[in-house]
Design a protein around this motif. Sequence first.
Motif, short mmCIF file in Angstrom:
data_model
loop_
_atom_site.label_atom_id
_atom_site.label_comp_id
_atom_site.label_asym_id
_atom_site.label_seq_id
_atom_site.Cartn_x
_atom_site.Cartn_y
_atom_site.Cartn_z
N LYS A 88 0.93 20.45 14.59
CA LYS A 88 0.25 20.36 15.88
C LYS A 88 0.93 19.35 16.80
CE LYS A 88 -4.63 21.24 15.74
NZ LYS A 88 -5.77 20.61 15.08
N LEU A 89 1.28 18.20 16.24
CA LEU A 89 1.91 17.15 17.04
C LEU A 89 3.27 17.62 17.55
CD1 LEU A 89 0.94 14.06 14.84
CD2 LEU A 89 0.13 14.54 17.16
N VAL A 90 4.01 18.33 16.70
CA VAL A 90 5.32 18.81 17.12
C VAL A 90 5.17 19.87 18.22
CG1 VAL A 90 7.34 20.15 16.38
CG2 VAL A 90 6.52 18.27 14.96
N MET A 91 4.20 20.77 18.05
CA MET A 91 4.03 21.84 19.03
C MET A 91 3.64 21.31 20.41
SD MET A 91 5.10 24.33 17.27
CE MET A 91 4.96 25.63 18.51
N SER A 92 3.02 20.12 20.42
CA SER A 92 2.63 19.57 21.73
C SER A 92 3.57 18.46 22.20
CB SER A 92 1.18 19.05 21.68
OG SER A 92 1.08 18.04 20.71
N MET A 93 4.74 18.40 21.57
CA MET A 93 5.70 17.35 21.95
C MET A 93 6.22 17.51 23.37
SD MET A 93 8.30 16.63 18.82
CE MET A 93 9.49 15.58 19.65
N TYR A 94 6.55 16.38 23.93
CA TYR A 94 7.24 16.34 25.22
C TYR A 94 8.57 17.07 25.07
CZ TYR A 94 9.74 14.15 29.17
OH TYR A 94 10.45 13.91 30.31
N THR A 95 8.90 17.85 26.07
CA THR A 95 10.22 18.49 26.05
C THR A 95 10.75 18.47 27.49
OG1 THR A 95 11.36 20.54 25.49
CG2 THR A 95 9.06 20.76 26.17
N ASP A 96 11.75 19.27 27.77
CA ASP A 96 12.30 19.25 29.13
C ASP A 96 11.22 19.66 30.15
OD1 ASP A 96 13.55 19.61 31.51
OD2 ASP A 96 15.16 20.90 30.74
N PRO A 97 10.75 18.71 30.98
CA PRO A 97 9.62 19.02 31.88
C PRO A 97 10.01 19.95 33.03
CG PRO A 97 10.46 16.81 32.31
CD PRO A 97 11.23 17.34 31.14
N LYS A 98 11.31 20.08 33.28
CA LYS A 98 11.74 20.92 34.41
C LYS A 98 11.84 22.39 34.02
CE LYS A 98 15.51 18.55 35.47
NZ LYS A 98 15.47 17.43 34.49
N ARG A 99 11.67 22.64 32.73
CA ARG A 99 11.86 24.00 32.25
C ARG A 99 10.50 24.70 32.16
NH1 ARG A 99 13.20 26.37 26.76
NH2 ARG A 99 14.85 27.86 27.18
N LEU A 100 10.29 25.67 33.00
CA LEU A 100 8.98 26.32 33.06
C LEU A 100 8.93 27.62 32.28
CD1 LEU A 100 8.26 25.67 36.84
CD2 LEU A 100 7.58 24.29 34.88
N HIS A 101 10.06 28.32 32.18
CA HIS A 101 10.11 29.60 31.48
C HIS A 101 11.18 29.55 30.41
CE1 HIS A 101 7.69 30.96 34.83
NE2 HIS A 101 8.61 30.49 35.64
N ALA A 102 10.97 30.36 29.38
CA ALA A 102 11.92 30.35 28.26
C ALA A 102 13.33 30.75 28.68
CB ALA A 102 11.42 31.28 27.16
N ASP A 103 13.47 31.44 29.81
CA ASP A 103 14.84 31.81 30.23
C ASP A 103 15.41 30.87 31.28
OD1 ASP A 103 13.08 32.69 32.10
OD2 ASP A 103 13.76 34.80 32.11
N ASP A 104 14.69 29.74 31.58
CA ASP A 104 15.30 28.69 32.41
C ASP A 104 16.28 27.91 31.53
OD1 ASP A 104 13.59 29.37 34.46
OD2 ASP A 104 12.19 27.71 34.10
N PRO A 105 17.46 27.54 32.09
CA PRO A 105 18.35 26.67 31.32
C PRO A 105 17.67 25.31 31.09
CG PRO A 105 19.46 27.56 33.29
CD PRO A 105 18.00 27.90 33.41
#
Length: 350
Positions: free
Chosen positions: A236-253
């Motif tokens: 659960k903690l991993v799934m809600s981890m911070y990641t690239d905040p500028k990436r909105l869709h899975a096909d955004d670089p």
Amino acid sequence: MTAAKSSTKQTAKPPKAAMATLRGPRGRILTGHRPTGPRHIGHLVGTLEQWAKMQDDYECFFLIADIHVLTTDYEHPKRIQSNIADVMIDWLAAGLDPQKATFVRQSALIEHSLLSTLLGMLTTVSRLERVPTYKDQIQQLNLNPSLGLLTYPVLQSADILIYKANLVPVGEDQLPHIELTREIARRFNSLYGETFLEPEGLLTKTARLPGTDNRTMHNSYGNTIKLGDSEEVTTKLVMSMYTDPKRLHADDPGTVEGNPVFEYHDAFNPNKDEVVDFKKKYREGKVGDVEVKKRLAEALNEYLRPLRERRAELVKKPDEALRILNEGTESARPLVEATTKEVLQKMGLL
Ligand code: TRP
């Protein structure tokens, strides 16, 4: 360095009582944690794995610095006892081994505090006011500093010098405290004759792991994954981890650098080819965060599984960890008494 003197090979393991007076072939280590709560994966990769490896090559003392906890947390005395048990259990689960190392409890060896008082005579207030951890803490916590907080690094110096340790594996933030320890040792030796070694700080090689929110990992920020967390909680903690905040869709670089999800992959995923592949696809917008995180959760849980199995056994017998701490403390007592006696004598008190 004195460590090199003891070149005689130890074939059999010396009896516990004699341990404290011998120095391993490569020297003696003293290091420790303040028992502030359960240990997390940052403690594991930052310190505990390194300490566990060192047990075979050095004579190790692992200190539960419970008096140091009070420098900031004196209003919560009830927590300390259970925190000590938690830290001991996590330490043992992480591979610190009472057959190889000695565990000591600071408050149970009054000599630590006595030596701190004595070394305090050789330390100026202005020197202590310049210690970065002290300056940071009064700024961050916005507190009116206590005498105890100011003298924190003197007690830490006593912790190290009382064992005549020559190596102190610590995080970078602790290096100024080691520097102070060296100054105090030099000053003592020049006043009263050769007594203390000037210990060296040993920096951890692994980079510091960020918290799940990409801030510094800290129990009080609620951004840690604890060694004792279940696999479900970890996932659960991993799934809600911070990641690239500028990436909105899975096909955004996406951005890999400074992204904690990939820093964790680097630390815990043994399949390096998969990590390289994920990074490439992430940059190209060809893989989603969910997939990358799912694999991370699996890899992390797998990484921690043996430790957690050992931990589950230790939790079943809660007195065992404290018994190990008490026994270690008693076996260290003759050594700290001897150093204290030597210091009292040299300072004209015996
Ligand atoms: N100050 C150390 C920390 O917060 C804990 C500590 C106390 C310590 N005494 C020590 C570390 C002696 C190394 C040696 O992490």
